[in-house]
Design a protein around this motif. Structure first.
Motif: not given
Length: 456
Positions: A385-387, A389
């Motif tokens: 995930t990134v941030n 999301k």
């Protein structure tokens, strides 16, 4: 439906019975017959039953038989040592619509296991093909999706942590393929485990009549809210004896949310080993009841150790919801998901302590690439995930000299696309490789660069 040993049939089905206890005015919606007010569940059920569907599956069962050595003597050493046979099978079960707009249906994993085709029959008899979004064998949950112009009805999920023994319960499903059937009873017990059905057990027990074929059906309250997904029955003689089990709605909600977001369940881990709490053990550690989870050991560098938990602690609540047993603690933690922050209450030396814990990712979240495509053998994948999301599938482990390594993959690579199709999670990658093209072009993010690896 596939049966499971140990007294229990994993398919729960409902048979018609009558409500034995008297209902109060608040417990059921009254109707008038011959100028008399008669309590009835019919008005509520008319609103809820369209949300319960029947599921029919078709698939092939693969069996392997060892070939006697005599065959190799007569036909030569190249004669195969195993015979593989495929036998078609069919199965029936139930499901519950939980999102009418998106067509999401929750059922049991064992209902759709090994299915090549999944058909959903709606309340009005309309049939539609369903696709599998994701499933989790350990908790026996699967999420399907249908696309139909029909207006669907969804069931609202209740807070199963607020259930009490004695609450009325109504079960709805498709027993023995007879068609939709409704039965009633009460919540007989909570936090049941030790049935050797699945790896994660925290069942609601009910005496609502349930029989084979009801797996994946709904267990609801008198107001029509979903409290559980019917999963198993205690059935020494393969019939209903008034002991059925359902997966609590809060577990269902947590698991399906992860499947929708990541394509799989991202299991969380606390990092403790423990046992059930007995009255004698509780007294030894200055606690006056046997409700709770005793901690034998806190694993090094675990989420529990970082939060300050110690061996000998008795965990009595998660997010202010009481914990009755170590099995219940394990089930709650495993289904909340990696990265979740929760509050634990524990007794230590007779005094109440509170801890804030951020769950670590379980090793169960890793997927062997062999399960996805033979050319990727030797790698292990997990969602990333990134941030907060979903952002592709990361190569978390890679065996030196393996097919995956020879294809050019490196540990830490993130797969973000396949043949110009965006890949955000393992579920999407699994779906894309279910019927792989002759040439697979993996779009890889490596540090700050993007490149393509061609796999044949």
């Amino acid at each position: 439906m596939r049966k499971k040993n140990l007294f229990v049939i994993s398919a729960l089905a409902l048979t018609v019975s009558t409500l034995m206890a008297p209902l109060t005015a608040n417990a059921a919606l009254p109707i008038t017959v011959s100028n008399q007010s008669v309590p009835s569940l019919a008005p509520m059920l008319e609103q809820v039953t369209p949300a319960v569907v029947s599921i029919a599956i078709e698939g092939k069962q693969v069996s392997k038989q060892h070939v006697p050595d005599a065959y190799r003597f007569f036909f030569g050493p190249d004669f195969p040592t195993e015979q593989v046979q495929e036998r078609p099978f069919r199965g029936l079960g139930s499901g519950v619509i939980i999102d009418a707009n998106k067509g999401y249906i929750v059922t049991n994993q064992h209902v759709i296991n090994n299915a090549d085709k999944i058909m959903v029959q709606l309340y009005d008899g309309h049939e539609v093909t369903a696709k599998l979004i994701g499933s989790d064998k350990s908790s026996d949950i699967a999420l399907l999706q249908i696309d139909t112009p029909k207006k669907l009805t969804a069931i609202k999920l209740a807070n199963s942590d607020k259930l009490r023994v004695g609450d009325f319960a109504i079960a709805i499903g498709n027993p023995f393929g007879l068609g939709q059937t409704v039965t009633s009873g009460i919540v007989s017990a909570l936090g049941r485990s030790g049935l050797n059905l699945e790896n994660i057990e925290n069942f609601i027990q009910t005496d609502a009549a349930i029989n084979s074929g009801n797996s994946g059906g709904a267990l609801i309250k008198l107001n029509g809210e979903l409290i559980g997904i019917n999963t198993a029955i205690l059935a020494p003689d393969k019939g209903n004896v008034g002991i059925g089990f359902a997966i609590p709605s809060n577990m269902v909600n947590n698991l399906t949310a992860q499947i929708i977001k990541f394509g799989q369940v991202r299991r969380g881990t606390l990092g403790v080993q423990g046992r059930e709490l007995t009255a004698e053990l509780a007294q030894t550690f200055g606690y006056d009841t046997n409700q709770g989870a005793f901690v034998n050991q806190v694993m090094p560098n675990s989420a529990a150790q970082k939060a300050g938990l110690k061996a000998g602690d008795i965990i009595i609540a998660v997010n202010d919801d009481p914990i009755r047993s170590f099995s219940e603690l394990r089930a709650k933690v495993a289904t909340l998901g990696a990265g979740k922050t929760l509050t634990l209450k524990a007794m230590r030396n007779g005094k109440l302590q509170q801890f804030t814990v951020t769950l670590s990712a379980s090793a169960d979240n890793l997927v062997n690439a062999d399960d996805l495509h033979s050319s990727l053998s030797g790698a292990q994948f997990s969602n990333t995930t990134v941030n907060g999301k979903a952002h592709g599938v990361e190569v978390t482990q890679l065996t030196k000299g393996s097919l995956a390594a020879r294809s050019g993959l490196l540990k830490g690579d993130i797969i973000i696309g396949l043949n110009r199709l965006a890949i955000n999670n393992l579920g999407q990658l699994r779906k894309a490789l279910a019927h792989p093209p002759k040439v697979i072009a993996l779009e890889i993010q490596r540090s700050n660069n993007v490149l393509y690896l061609i796999i044949r």
